[in-house]
Design a protein around this motif. Structure first.
Motif, PDB file in Angstrom:
ATOM      1  N   UNK A 193      28.010 -31.503 -32.778  1.00  0.00           N
ATOM      2  CA  UNK A 193      27.963 -30.939 -34.130  1.00  0.00           C
ATOM      3  C   UNK A 193      29.268 -30.187 -34.338  1.00  0.00           C
ATOM      4  N   UNK A 194      30.069 -30.632 -35.293  1.00  0.00           N
ATOM      5  CA  UNK A 194      31.394 -30.027 -35.472  1.00  0.00           C
ATOM      6  C   UNK A 194      31.337 -28.629 -36.069  1.00  0.00           C
ATOM      7  N   UNK A 195      30.237 -28.275 -36.716  1.00  0.00           N
ATOM      8  CA  UNK A 195      30.135 -26.941 -37.295  1.00  0.00           C
ATOM      9  C   UNK A 195      29.743 -25.895 -36.257  1.00  0.00           C
ATOM     10  N   UNK A 196      28.819 -26.257 -35.380  1.00  0.00           N
ATOM     11  CA  UNK A 196      28.301 -25.285 -34.399  1.00  0.00           C
ATOM     12  C   UNK A 196      28.863 -25.485 -33.005  1.00  0.00           C
ATOM     13  N   UNK A 197      29.429 -26.675 -32.749  1.00  0.00           N
ATOM     14  CA  UNK A 197      29.897 -26.982 -31.399  1.00  0.00           C
ATOM     15  C   UNK A 197      28.791 -27.404 -30.462  1.00  0.00           C
ATOM     16  N   UNK A 198      27.574 -27.542 -30.982  1.00  0.00           N
ATOM     17  CA  UNK A 198      26.416 -27.895 -30.157  1.00  0.00           C
ATOM     18  C   UNK A 198      26.493 -29.361 -29.723  1.00  0.00           C
ATOM     19  N   UNK A 199      26.126 -29.627 -28.468  1.00  0.00           N
ATOM     20  CA  UNK A 199      26.015 -30.989 -27.973  1.00  0.00           C
ATOM     21  C   UNK A 199      24.720 -31.595 -28.493  1.00  0.00           C
ATOM     22  N   UNK A 200      24.811 -32.682 -29.234  1.00  0.00           N
ATOM     23  CA  UNK A 200      23.628 -33.307 -29.831  1.00  0.00           C
ATOM     24  C   UNK A 200      22.964 -34.254 -28.842  1.00  0.00           C
TER      25      UNK A 200
END
Length: 667
Positions: free
Chosen positions: A580-587
């Protein structure tokens, strides 16, 4: 000290600061390829030298550099040597995924010498261990066999024969005490081109079987023989040849042991004697068969007359390391027997045009990329070495490809016709991109240069020279105004595309840059490289927005989703990750490739993800779930790069098999 790289220099070590060797007068290089500090020679052969070195770009980590000199050969022999070198380097690249085989770090040509850089294995070889600790007993020999047989199984399944298994080519790694098999013989492969000359031998006398010494023929059973001879030497400290009676064709090594007051079981005796049979067809034909007899339950008392027919009550297969991929017999090697159908040979610059036969599925009005079935509709031939980069124009009219032959080729995507051959780079072409208006082609190269080409006239417009090392990645913003580049100098540079003027430089001090992408809105730059990280930067200001952690090895490619909300990253760790480019979370993580993942694309409809790997496949995944939809496997070597048309109907792939393939989606 500065080490002279002249393989004939008798005293190669020189005081710091010298420009020429005090012994032979050769020019001295403080850093080989501006990266490796050569410390000292650690081996010598007819091909050149082996050096211990420090890698400046990897925190001065120790590495081994093997040098192969082709200066003394004629032009034709030099070309053959370089061709063999490239082939064998790729073989080591594939084998190096095994934890008991050194990893190939780099290979290159400099000053008419070939260099190969490998992982340094700290530890003692078995010969050194023998000298220090004395002869090996039965249990220790069994440990050697149990540790090395799975490595041979892995190697032979990839149609590769080691050809020089000796006590000096097996190292006990210091940190985990595992045995590591080294020296897969690039030098032997190069010199094999002259093996027909009288007196030429490939292998080590006493350890190489007769078929190898007589005419150079080798089989998996040849390596098994050499491993058996190695075990005999470790138990006796006598040259194997001296323990063979040529009058009756019998090995007398066990008699020698008994005279010295030691002995081994009948089980081990029969195993080693069978490994050492003169006739190839009388030996074990695979490492698996040796393993089975080695693990017969109750071997201490059992003395089967025919070990191969014994059926152990616990048939334990050789262990497979967590790092070891599943067997893939088609991986390139010196004796590769590839099961993939081979296309009819065609002249360079010509293509194979296949009839477009849609699969038996009906088109649906609401069909999307997840429902497509992909077919290779064209194979483009003309490159003389590995193809490393590919791009397709926004208007779908042309495809550009570049690679290790230093050439850029421009093809018609409709007919496969070679339209232009662009020469100008003096080293390998690593990256290509085409402007949104389909007018400008940008190329990045190992010659440290970026070149801008007019696609219509096939002329060079401009050369950008601010990078100080290899340029590995280039990308153009969606509005066609800004060019972004990155390379081994650990910088990301922004340029005005229309005039080539630099805008700013971003520094990624932790690792060399291998991948760049710009999001469809033109807001973010994504970069990846040898530090295993993905960094997100603001295109307008150069501000570092986020750093994404999760890969366990180098990042080779990055790609944004159509809305810019997600980023896919491809890695040497054999996975693709979605962020997720907004949060940096690995999807999610896409796993399944058995080789490095070199390229990645997300379809324009955001439904599928496409990945390309050194395992010779292209995989199509459902983006939302990570489900594997299909595997494209017509390339016969590593797939190094991908491009996708703006309508998502075409995929273009570049491969080490020297071809470019065009794939069309049906359905």
């Amino acid at each position: 000290m500065i080490c002279c790289l002249n393989p004939n220099c008798k005293q190669p070590l020189n005081p710091p600061g010298r420009k020429v060797c005090q012994n032979c007068g050769s020019k001295l290089e403080p850093l080989l390829r501006n990266r490796y500090r050569v410390i000292k020679p650690i081996g010598q052969g007819g091909f050149g030298r082996t050096y211990l070195a420090a890698d400046r770009d990897m925190l001065n980590a120790s590495c081994v550099i093997k040098q192969f000199s082709v200066q003394s050969q004629g032009t034709q022999s030099q070309e053959k040597a370089i061709e063999l070198f490239n082939k064998e380097a790729y073989r080591l690249h594939e084998l190096g995924v095994h934890p008991q085989i050194p990893t190939l770090l780099a290979y290159f040509e400099q000053d008419k010498r070939l260099y190969l850089v490998q992982q340094f294995i700290e530890g003692q070889n078995l010969y050194q261990e023998l000298v220090q600790q004395g002869v090996f007993g039965e249990e220790k020999i069994r440990e050697v066999l149990r540790d090395i047989l799975p490595v041979l199984k892995f190697v032979h399944e990839r149609q590769v024969i080691h050809r020089d298994i000796t006590p000096t080519n097996i190292i006990r790694r210091k940190n985990d005490r595992r045995l590591v098999l080294i020296d897969f013989g690039i030098a032997k492969q190069i010199t094999e081109s002259t093996a027909s000359l009288p007196g030429t031998k490939i292998g080590t006398e006493g350890y190489a079987p007769l078929e190898q010494l007589r005419n150079g023929q080798v089989f998996p059973a040849s390596d098994i023989y050499s491993l058996g001879a190695t075990c005999i030497y470790l138990m006796t400290k006598e040259k194997p040849d001296s323990l063979y009676n040529p009058l009756n064709g019998q090995w007398i090594w066990r008699d020698y042991l008994r005279k010295k007051g030691s002995d081994v079981s009948d089980n081990l005796t029969q195993i080693l004697d069978k490994m050492l049979k003169d006739w190839v067809n009388e030996r074990y034909q695979s490492a698996d068969l040796v393993w089975q007899d080695l693990n017969v339950v109750g071997w201490q008392t059992a003395t089967p007359k025919n070990p191969t027919s014994a059926k152990p009550s616990t048939a334990t297969p050789p262990p497979t390391s967590a790092r070891q991929p599943a067997p893939n017999p088609g991986v390139s090697g010196s004796l590769n027997i590839n099961k993939t159908p081979v296309a009819t040979p065609v002249a360079p610059g010509r293509s194979i045009r296949r009839p477009i036969t849609p699969p038996p599925v009906s088109r649906q009005p609401n069909s999307n990329s997840a429902k497509r079935i992909w077919r290779c509709i064209n194979t483009l031939n003309g490159h003389t070495s590995w193809v490393m980069a590919v791009a397709i124009s926004a208007n779908k009219q042309v495809i550009a490809s570049g690679g290790l032959d230093d050439q850029i080729k421009v093809w018609s995507s409709q007919t496969g016709e070679l339209l232009h051959n662009l020469s100008g780079h003096t080293k390998a072409v690593n990256s290509l991109t085409i402007s949104p208006d389909s007018l400008i082609l940008v190329s990045g190269s190992d010659d440290e240069k970026i070149k801008l080409w007019n696609l219509h006239t096939a002329t060079l417009m401009q050369t950008l020279t601010e990078h100080s090392r290899d340029v590995n990645a280039v990308a153009i913003s969606p509005d066609g105004q800004i060019l972004v580049s990155g390379g081994d100098d650990r910088t990301i540079k922004l340029w005005r595309l229309k005039n080539g003027l630099p805008i700013r430089t971003l520094f990624a001090s932790a690792g060399m840059i291998k991948a760049i992408a710009i999001d469809p809105k033109g807001d973010l730059i994504a970069t990846g490289g040898l530090d295993n990280q993905i960094k997100l930067w603001k295109l307008a200001t150069g501000e570092l927005v986020n750093t994404l952690y999760g890969h366990f090895n180098s990042v080779y490619a990055v790609a944004f989703s159509p809305d810019g909300g997600m980023l896919a990253s491809a890695s040497k760790d054999k996975t693709v990750k979605l962020w997720n480019t907004q949060t940096g979370e690995l999807i999610r993580t896409f796993s399944g490739h058995t080789g490095y993942v070199n390229g990645v694309q997300i379809s324009p409809d955001g439904q599928t993800l496409v990945s390309a790997s050194s395992d010779k496949t292209i995989r199509i995944w459902r983006l939302e779930t990570g489900e594997l939809l299909s595997t494209l496997s017509e390339h016969t070597s590593a797939v190094n790069a991908l491009a996708m048309s703006v309508d998502g109907q075409l995929i273009v792939s570049a491969s080490s098999d020297k071809t470019v393939k065009i794939w069309q989606g049906f359905g």
